[in-house]
Design a protein around this motif. Structure first.
Motif, PDB file in Angstrom:
ATOM      1  N   GLY A  14       0.809  -1.169   0.079  1.00 19.78           N
ATOM      2  CA  GLY A  14      -0.046   0.127   0.019  1.00 19.78           C
ATOM      3  C   GLY A  14       0.809   1.148   0.086  1.00 19.78           C
ATOM      4  N   LEU A  15       0.502   2.282  -0.365  1.00 20.21           N
ATOM      5  CA  LEU A  15       1.000   3.527  -0.653  1.00 20.21           C
ATOM      6  C   LEU A  15       0.554   4.516   0.163  1.00 20.21           C
ATOM      7  N   THR A  16      -0.270   4.625   0.895  1.00 16.35           N
ATOM      8  CA  THR A  16      -0.915   5.459   1.828  1.00 16.35           C
ATOM      9  C   THR A  16      -0.774   4.893   3.269  1.00 16.35           C
ATOM     10  N   THR A  17      -0.981   5.928   4.164  1.00 11.07           N
ATOM     11  CA  THR A  17      -1.263   5.596   5.407  1.00 11.07           C
ATOM     12  C   THR A  17      -2.382   6.239   6.191  1.00 11.07           C
ATOM     13  N   PRO A  18      -3.531   5.629   6.347  1.00  6.15           N
ATOM     14  CA  PRO A  18      -3.602   3.944   6.510  1.00  6.15           C
ATOM     15  C   PRO A  18      -4.061   3.804   5.008  1.00  6.15           C
ATOM     16  N   SER A  19      -4.229   2.420   4.740  1.00  6.19           N
ATOM     17  CA  SER A  19      -4.621   2.007   3.417  1.00  6.19           C
ATOM     18  C   SER A  19      -5.328   0.687   3.407  1.00  6.19           C
ATOM     19  N   SER A  20      -6.219   0.509   2.544  1.00  5.88           N
ATOM     20  CA  SER A  20      -6.969  -0.798   2.360  1.00  5.88           C
ATOM     21  C   SER A  20      -6.099  -1.955   2.161  1.00  5.88           C
ATOM     22  N   THR A  21      -5.033  -1.580   1.552  1.00 11.40           N
ATOM     23  CA  THR A  21      -4.115  -2.746   1.307  1.00 11.40           C
ATOM     24  C   THR A  21      -3.564  -3.268   2.766  1.00 11.40           C
ATOM     25  N   VAL A  86       0.157  -8.734  -0.339  1.00  9.31           N
ATOM     26  CA  VAL A  86      -1.367  -7.987  -0.783  1.00  9.31           C
ATOM     27  C   VAL A  86      -0.546  -6.774  -1.367  1.00  9.31           C
ATOM     28  N   THR A  87      -1.351  -6.426  -2.586  1.00  6.08           N
ATOM     29  CA  THR A  87      -1.109  -5.354  -3.345  1.00  6.08           C
ATOM     30  C   THR A  87      -2.146  -4.702  -3.742  1.00  6.08           C
ATOM     31  N   PRO A  88      -2.015  -3.483  -3.859  1.00  6.58           N
ATOM     32  CA  PRO A  88      -3.297  -2.590  -4.446  1.00  6.58           C
ATOM     33  C   PRO A  88      -3.176  -2.956  -6.008  1.00  6.58           C
ATOM     34  N   THR A  89      -4.434  -2.566  -6.715  1.00  9.55           N
ATOM     35  CA  THR A  89      -4.597  -3.090  -7.909  1.00  9.55           C
ATOM     36  C   THR A  89      -4.240  -1.685  -8.896  1.00  9.55           C
ATOM     37  N   PHE A  90      -3.287  -1.569  -9.643  1.00  9.84           N
ATOM     38  CA  PHE A  90      -2.785  -0.778 -10.441  1.00  9.84           C
ATOM     39  C   PHE A  90      -2.745  -0.982 -11.931  1.00  9.84           C
ATOM     40  N   SER A  91      -3.623  -0.418 -12.789  1.00  7.82           N
ATOM     41  CA  SER A  91      -3.530  -0.532 -14.172  1.00  7.82           C
ATOM     42  C   SER A  91      -3.872  -2.035 -14.423  1.00  7.82           C
ATOM     43  N   ALA A  92      -4.845  -2.617 -13.615  1.00  7.48           N
ATOM     44  CA  ALA A  92      -5.494  -4.099 -13.662  1.00  7.48           C
ATOM     45  C   ALA A  92      -4.206  -5.023 -13.434  1.00  7.48           C
ATOM     46  N   SER A  93      -3.113  -4.574 -12.646  1.00 13.26           N
ATOM     47  CA  SER A  93      -2.032  -5.487 -12.019  1.00 13.26           C
ATOM     48  C   SER A  93      -1.694  -5.111 -10.722  1.00 13.26           C
TER      49      SER A  93
END
Length: 203
Positions: A14-21, A86-93
């Motif tokens: 995840g890139l933010t704090t907090p993040s759903s990831t 666990v990763t967020p989805t960016f550009s369908a990946s």
């Protein structure tokens, strides 16, 4: 480390704090913790926030060598008995930070290692990212990915939280089964013990 203790590395991109990831990673980690507690297996969970190592990951790609903090993180994943990724989805990946980490990790580090995968995104239509992006990556790395991967869309954190929890628990129990060398429990077959036809006629 106590005898028989299992170490599970939890890698979240995840890139933010907090993040759903991170929230999903925490839920998966809690599910594995509960599953191992139920089996009486001592364990240790180590959470790795990749955003804290973004600059070191870039430097590693440029120089070919990890610095101190990143070296420790890489060693943690190598030594772990299992991995939650666990990763967020960016550009369908998966996102670039997630990819960078597994690019600098030794390509033999995950051979035979049990892995539970998770991903987050804004909409349910990206849920197949688990199957067409993450699974191929970890298949290439020769990891043992459990059957259930968990995707969480924005809507899963509201009224559908119970459905997400069910998926989390299923994936967590599958990872615990692999860690403890237990055969997974087969799903209940509603037609396994049917009511005899003559009994139906009597109703």
């Amino acid at each position: 480390m106590s005898q028989g203790e299992r170490t599970i590395a939890v890698v979240t991109a995840g890139l933010t704090t907090p993040s759903s990831t991170r929230l999903l990673a925490d839920q998966l980690a809690a599910g594995v913790r509960d599953a191992l507690d139920g089996r009486g297996v001592p364990h240790k969970l180590v959470v790795i926030e990749l955003r804290d190592h973004a600059h070191d990951l870039t430097n590693n790609l440029l120089t070919g060598f990890p610095t101190g903090a990143l070296r420790e993180v890489l060693d943690t994943v190598v030594r772990a008995d299992a991995l939650i990724a666990v990763t967020p989805t960016f550009s369908a990946s998966y996102n670039g930070l997630f990819k960078m980490f597994f690019d600098v990790l030794d390509d033999k580090a995950l051979v035979g290692k049990p892995v539970l995968l998770g991903a987050t995104g804004g909409t349910e239509r990206h849920s197949l990212v688990l199957e067409f992006a993450l699974r191929p990556l970890f298949a290439y790395l020769q990891a043992v990915v459990v059957p259930t991967a968990v995707y969480a869309a924005s809507s899963d954190w509201g009224p559908h939280a119970a459905a997400l929890k069910a998926r989390v628990d299923r994936g967590a129990n599958e990872l615990a089964d692999v860690l403890t060398n237990q055969a997974p429990k087969p799903p209940t077959d509603p037609f396994e013990n049917p009511t005899p036809f003559e009994n139906l006629l009597q109703q």
